[in-house]
Design a protein around this motif. Structure first.
Motif, PDB file in Angstrom:
ATOM      1  N   VAL A 193      49.289  41.548  49.376  1.00 55.98           N
ATOM      2  CA  VAL A 193      49.129  40.784  48.146  1.00 55.98           C
ATOM      3  C   VAL A 193      50.452  40.637  47.385  1.00 55.98           C
ATOM      4  O   VAL A 193      50.645  39.665  46.653  1.00 55.98           O
ATOM      5  N   ALA A 194      51.373  41.587  47.564  1.00 54.59           N
ATOM      6  CA  ALA A 194      52.652  41.527  46.840  1.00 54.59           C
ATOM      7  C   ALA A 194      53.490  40.316  47.242  1.00 54.59           C
ATOM      8  O   ALA A 194      54.351  39.868  46.483  1.00 54.59           O
ATOM      9  N   GLY A 195      53.213  39.757  48.423  1.00 51.60           N
ATOM     10  CA  GLY A 195      53.965  38.589  48.879  1.00 51.60           C
ATOM     11  C   GLY A 195      53.315  37.269  48.536  1.00 51.60           C
ATOM     12  O   GLY A 195      53.825  36.203  48.905  1.00 51.60           O
ATOM     13  N   LEU A 196      52.205  37.295  47.789  1.00 47.79           N
ATOM     14  CA  LEU A 196      51.482  36.073  47.453  1.00 47.79           C
ATOM     15  C   LEU A 196      51.857  35.576  46.055  1.00 47.79           C
ATOM     16  O   LEU A 196      52.599  36.231  45.319  1.00 47.79           O
ATOM     17  N   ASN A 197      51.316  34.416  45.698  1.00 50.57           N
ATOM     18  CA  ASN A 197      51.446  33.890  44.343  1.00 50.57           C
ATOM     19  C   ASN A 197      50.511  34.702  43.449  1.00 50.57           C
ATOM     20  O   ASN A 197      49.307  34.438  43.376  1.00 50.57           O
ATOM     21  N   THR A 198      51.050  35.704  42.770  1.00 50.31           N
ATOM     22  CA  THR A 198      50.203  36.660  42.046  1.00 50.31           C
ATOM     23  C   THR A 198      49.873  36.247  40.620  1.00 50.31           C
ATOM     24  O   THR A 198      49.041  36.901  39.975  1.00 50.31           O
ATOM     25  N   ARG A 199      50.485  35.202  40.098  1.00 50.47           N
ATOM     26  CA  ARG A 199      50.202  34.833  38.704  1.00 50.47           C
ATOM     27  C   ARG A 199      48.719  34.539  38.458  1.00 50.47           C
ATOM     28  O   ARG A 199      48.138  35.038  37.487  1.00 50.47           O
ATOM     29  N   PRO A 200      48.063  33.752  39.315  1.00 53.03           N
ATOM     30  CA  PRO A 200      46.618  33.548  39.084  1.00 53.03           C
ATOM     31  C   PRO A 200      45.822  34.842  39.211  1.00 53.03           C
ATOM     32  O   PRO A 200      44.816  35.017  38.517  1.00 53.03           O
ATOM     33  N   PRO A 258      46.655  35.074  28.710  1.00 47.09           N
ATOM     34  CA  PRO A 258      47.987  35.527  28.297  1.00 47.09           C
ATOM     35  C   PRO A 258      48.247  35.307  26.807  1.00 47.09           C
ATOM     36  O   PRO A 258      48.901  36.131  26.154  1.00 47.09           O
ATOM     37  N   VAL A 259      47.740  34.200  26.259  1.00 48.90           N
ATOM     38  CA  VAL A 259      47.934  33.913  24.835  1.00 48.90           C
ATOM     39  C   VAL A 259      47.160  34.920  23.987  1.00 48.90           C
ATOM     40  O   VAL A 259      47.677  35.439  22.986  1.00 48.90           O
ATOM     41  N   VAL A 260      45.927  35.204  24.393  1.00 48.04           N
ATOM     42  CA  VAL A 260      45.107  36.173  23.658  1.00 48.04           C
ATOM     43  C   VAL A 260      45.788  37.540  23.646  1.00 48.04           C
ATOM     44  O   VAL A 260      45.850  38.218  22.614  1.00 48.04           O
ATOM     45  N   ALA A 261      46.329  37.947  24.789  1.00 47.65           N
ATOM     46  CA  ALA A 261      47.022  39.233  24.864  1.00 47.65           C
ATOM     47  C   ALA A 261      48.248  39.249  23.957  1.00 47.65           C
ATOM     48  O   ALA A 261      48.507  40.224  23.243  1.00 47.65           O
ATOM     49  N   ARG A 262      48.991  38.149  23.973  1.00 48.57           N
ATOM     50  CA  ARG A 262      50.207  38.058  23.148  1.00 48.57           C
ATOM     51  C   ARG A 262      49.856  38.114  21.666  1.00 48.57           C
ATOM     52  O   ARG A 262      50.540  38.774  20.874  1.00 48.57           O
ATOM     53  N   GLU A 263      48.802  37.409  21.276  1.00 48.53           N
ATOM     54  CA  GLU A 263      48.389  37.389  19.867  1.00 48.53           C
ATOM     55  C   GLU A 263      47.990  38.777  19.377  1.00 48.53           C
ATOM     56  O   GLU A 263      48.093  39.077  18.188  1.00 48.53           O
ATOM     57  N   ARG A 264      47.546  39.618  20.304  1.00 51.00           N
ATOM     58  CA  ARG A 264      47.107  40.963  19.927  1.00 51.00           C
ATOM     59  C   ARG A 264      48.171  42.014  20.212  1.00 51.00           C
ATOM     60  O   ARG A 264      47.895  43.222  20.240  1.00 51.00           O
ATOM     61  N   ASP A 265      49.414  41.564  20.452  1.00 46.85           N
ATOM     62  CA  ASP A 265      50.549  42.455  20.699  1.00 46.85           C
ATOM     63  C   ASP A 265      50.298  43.402  21.857  1.00 46.85           C
ATOM     64  O   ASP A 265      50.708  44.573  21.840  1.00 46.85           O
ATOM     65  N   ILE A 266      49.618  42.898  22.886  1.00 49.51           N
ATOM     66  CA  ILE A 266      49.390  43.696  24.091  1.00 49.51           C
ATOM     67  C   ILE A 266      50.512  43.394  25.080  1.00 49.51           C
ATOM     68  O   ILE A 266      50.722  42.245  25.469  1.00 49.51           O
ATOM     69  N   GLU A 267      51.225  44.411  25.474  1.00 50.40           N
ATOM     70  CA  GLU A 267      52.304  44.239  26.442  1.00 50.40           C
ATOM     71  C   GLU A 267      51.710  44.130  27.842  1.00 50.40           C
ATOM     72  O   GLU A 267      50.953  45.004  28.277  1.00 50.40           O
ATOM     73  N   VAL A 268      52.029  43.056  28.542  1.00 49.96           N
ATOM     74  CA  VAL A 268      51.505  42.836  29.890  1.00 49.96           C
ATOM     75  C   VAL A 268      52.662  42.828  30.873  1.00 49.96           C
ATOM     76  O   VAL A 268      53.638  42.101  30.698  1.00 49.96           O
ATOM     77  N   SER A 269      52.581  43.654  31.905  1.00 52.76           N
ATOM     78  CA  SER A 269      53.636  43.695  32.921  1.00 52.76           C
ATOM     79  C   SER A 269      53.024  43.566  34.311  1.00 52.76           C
ATOM     80  O   SER A 269      51.876  43.947  34.544  1.00 52.76           O
ATOM     81  N   GLU A 270      53.808  43.031  35.208  1.00 53.30           N
ATOM     82  CA  GLU A 270      53.397  42.835  36.594  1.00 53.30           C
ATOM     83  C   GLU A 270      54.445  43.483  37.486  1.00 53.30           C
ATOM     84  O   GLU A 270      55.635  43.208  37.346  1.00 53.30           O
ATOM     85  N   GLU A 305      49.670  46.161  39.191  1.00 55.02           N
ATOM     86  CA  GLU A 305      50.560  46.472  40.304  1.00 55.02           C
ATOM     87  C   GLU A 305      49.997  45.907  41.604  1.00 55.02           C
ATOM     88  O   GLU A 305      48.781  45.904  41.823  1.00 55.02           O
ATOM     89  N   TYR A 306      50.919  45.452  42.465  1.00 55.36           N
ATOM     90  CA  TYR A 306      50.540  44.884  43.755  1.00 55.36           C
ATOM     91  C   TYR A 306      51.298  45.607  44.865  1.00 55.36           C
ATOM     92  O   TYR A 306      52.510  45.801  44.783  1.00 55.36           O
ATOM     93  N   GLU A 307      50.560  45.986  45.910  1.00 58.05           N
ATOM     94  CA  GLU A 307      51.175  46.636  47.062  1.00 58.05           C
ATOM     95  C   GLU A 307      50.657  45.997  48.342  1.00 58.05           C
ATOM     96  O   GLU A 307      49.517  45.533  48.407  1.00 58.05           O
ATOM     97  N   GLY A 308      51.508  45.960  49.351  1.00 58.21           N
ATOM     98  CA  GLY A 308      51.093  45.437  50.645  1.00 58.21           C
ATOM     99  C   GLY A 308      51.093  43.921  50.686  1.00 58.21           C
ATOM    100  O   GLY A 308      51.916  43.255  50.058  1.00 58.21           O
TER     101      GLY A 308
END
Length: 536
Positions: free
Chosen positions: A358-365, A388-400, A353-356
């Motif tokens: 940082v929420a207006g920046l390029n947060t993907r990196p 991201p690939v490692v997380a996907r391979e392990r069925d880890i749900e990632v949300s932003e 989660e991003y607040e303030g």
């Protein structure tokens, strides 16, 4: 000094760019796969064109490789999936040869329309077959673009200068962009097939586009259509095209790319109504210079500053962004690492989660920094590229999630982890714009700078804890550098975050765990120490 191996022929300017930017470049072209595998250890980067094939086997033999740079747009010769799994950035130079390729497509179209190559060969053979080579005008004809990216847009501009009507099919082409280019967007390929007098392809080779121009597709085209392909080999079923030309439904074709290259034999070579060139789309001195310089600049920037541009498996990050986002990525790295070291069972989901500010920046990196750090305690090889690939391979749900709500801090990053054994939530901010601080652990406010070695203790809020912990550490010869406390409310859940000067042995952790009111004890190691240990 980072080292780059140049494995295909590039302009000498590339070597000069590397040198000027503090990268050691070595040229070794024409290597066999086995020779390349032996050569690559010790190199941080590999610069190629289309000749060198970067397979999984090649990548596995290059433990130090961080980036592969393709001078040109096509990356069919790079196993991107294997590169991503290995954490290797794959870059290309999509704009470097756009003008050259577009001009070649226009040249082929005109040469095909006026039968120039055939007339040239006939005239040089001493014949004067003026009536045999009657052509067609392009003025007022309809040119259909299959794909309207960088190259397609330039082709459209040049074609409009020839007074052609231009239509385009591209799922990513907006009506506004089409109006800006002065062309008409069609909704389906069938609509384009039914209207175009000339059709030119400008799409990448994917599972969806491979073989897209087959007999069935050509039967939907106007009789007498003329087809140009300067994009990628394999988009057209070549035998089907040859058959349709012989049947007369397709009047002619101009082809620069083929299923198999180098193409020494092809059914299209045997026909009079074809113009065939040996993959010359990017073959101008200007383009060769441009893509060589561009790939060298991109690779050097990545290896020396962390800037990422034209990467196919990682978000772009300019040098300015890299500098600006650096503190936020460091913060995310520390928060993610802390959360990862607290997690002792399989992870099911991760929320960032991003607040303030940082929420207006390029947060993907920033997200990928947190994700990589969180997974690193279990997988030492994970990094910004493959997280991201490692997380996907392990069925880890990632949300932003980005919040616009007000908070006590000007900027806040929170990482929440759900695992089989429970959940953890860690939040942090930046003091002075660049100094990472932890400000919340599992809902309890705390303010601490993360040192190289930390003890994280969760406990009940009872008197005497500080003295018991201090005495236990002192008896073990461990000096306390800083001591931070936090609690939810009096007599309830509380925590202690303690920076120590020395490693805390397991027996010390066990002694601490047995103290009254202590529920859990964790030893936290700073991400930089983790990375150093992994490198060793």
């Amino acid at each position: 000094m980072p080292k780059v191996l140049i494995a295909d022929k590039l302009s000498e300017s590339a070597v000069e760019v590397f040198r000027q930017r503090g990268v050691d470049a070595e040229i070794a072209t024409g290597l066999s796969p086995e020779e390349l595998k032996k050569k690559l250890p010790g190199f941080d980067g590999l610069a190629i064109r289309s000749a060198t094939k970067v397979t999984k086997e090649i990548l596995d033999a290059a433990p130090d490789l961080r980036v592969v740079g393709r001078a040109g747009i096509g990356v069919d010769n790079v196993d991107q999936e294997a590169a991503t799994a290995r954490g290797v950035v794959v870059m290309n130079t999509p704009g470097g040869n756009a003008v050259t390729t577009a001009e070649h497509a226009i040249s082929l179209m005109l040469a095909m329309a006026r039968r120039i190559p055939q007339a040239d060969a006939s005239t040089k053979a001493g014949k004067w077959e003026k009536s045999k080579f009657q052509g067609v005008e392009v003025t007022n004809k309809t040119l259909g673009l299959v794909g309207c990216g960088n190259i397609g847009a330039i082709v459209a501009e040049r074609a409009r200068g020839l007074r052609m009507k231009v239509i385009a099919y591209d799922p990513y082409l907006t009506q506004e962009r089409a109006r800006t280019l002065g062309i008409k967007r069609v909704e389906t390929l069938d609509e384009l097939y039914g209207q175009a007098d000339f059709i030119t392809l400008h799409v990448p080779k994917t599972d969806e586009t491979t073989g897209m121009i087959d007999k069935a597709a050509m039967q939907k085209m106007k009789p007498g259509v003329r087809i140009i392909n300067c994009a990628r080999g394999g988009l057209i079923v070549e035998q089907d095209l040859a058959d349709m030309i012989q049947d007369g439904h397709v009047a002619a074709a101009a082809i620069d790319v083929y299923d198999e290259e180098p193409a020494k034999a092809n059914p299209l070579f045997e026909l009079e109504n074809t113009v065939c060139t040996p993959h010359l789309g990017a073959s101008t001195s200007e383009a060769q210079e441009k893509v060589a310089v561009q790939v060298a600049e991109q690779m050097a920037d990545y290896l020396t500053t962390g800037a990422v541009s034209n990467a196919l498996n990682m978000p772009s990050l300019t040098a300015e962004e890299s500098e600006h986002l650096g503190p936020y990525m460091t913060l995310a790295d520390q928060i993610g690492s802390f959360a990862g070291q607290l997690t002792r069972s399989g992870i099911s989901s991760i929320k960032i989660e991003y607040e303030g500010t940082v929420a207006g920046l390029n947060t993907r990196p920033i997200t990928q920094s947190a994700l990589a750090a969180l997974l690193r305690p279990v997988l030492a090889s994970v990094n910004l590229v493959n997280a991201p690939v490692v997380a996907r391979e392990r069925d880890i749900e990632v949300s932003e999630v980005k919040h616009e709500r007000d908070h006590d801090y000007q900027t806040l990053v929170r990482v929440s982890v759900q695992s089989e054994s429970g959940s953890h939530s860690i939040a942090g901010t930046l003091f002075g714009g660049d100094k990472p601080r932890l400000v919340e652990i599992n809902g309890i406010a705390v303010e601490a700078e993360l040192g190289p070695r930390m003890l994280y203790i969760s406990n009940e809020d009872k008197p005497g804890l500080i003295g018991d912990v201090g005495n236990t550490l002192a008896e073990s010869g461990i000096n306390i550098a800083t001591f931070h406390l936090g609690r939810a409310e009096r007599g309830r859940d509380a925590l202690a975050l303690i920076e120590v000067d020395d490693d805390v042995a397991p027996y010390v952790v066990e002694k601490l765990s047995k103290l009254p009111a202590i529920r859990d004890v964790n030893v936290f190691r700073h991400p930089q120490i983790q990375l150093a240990e992994a490198a060793e």
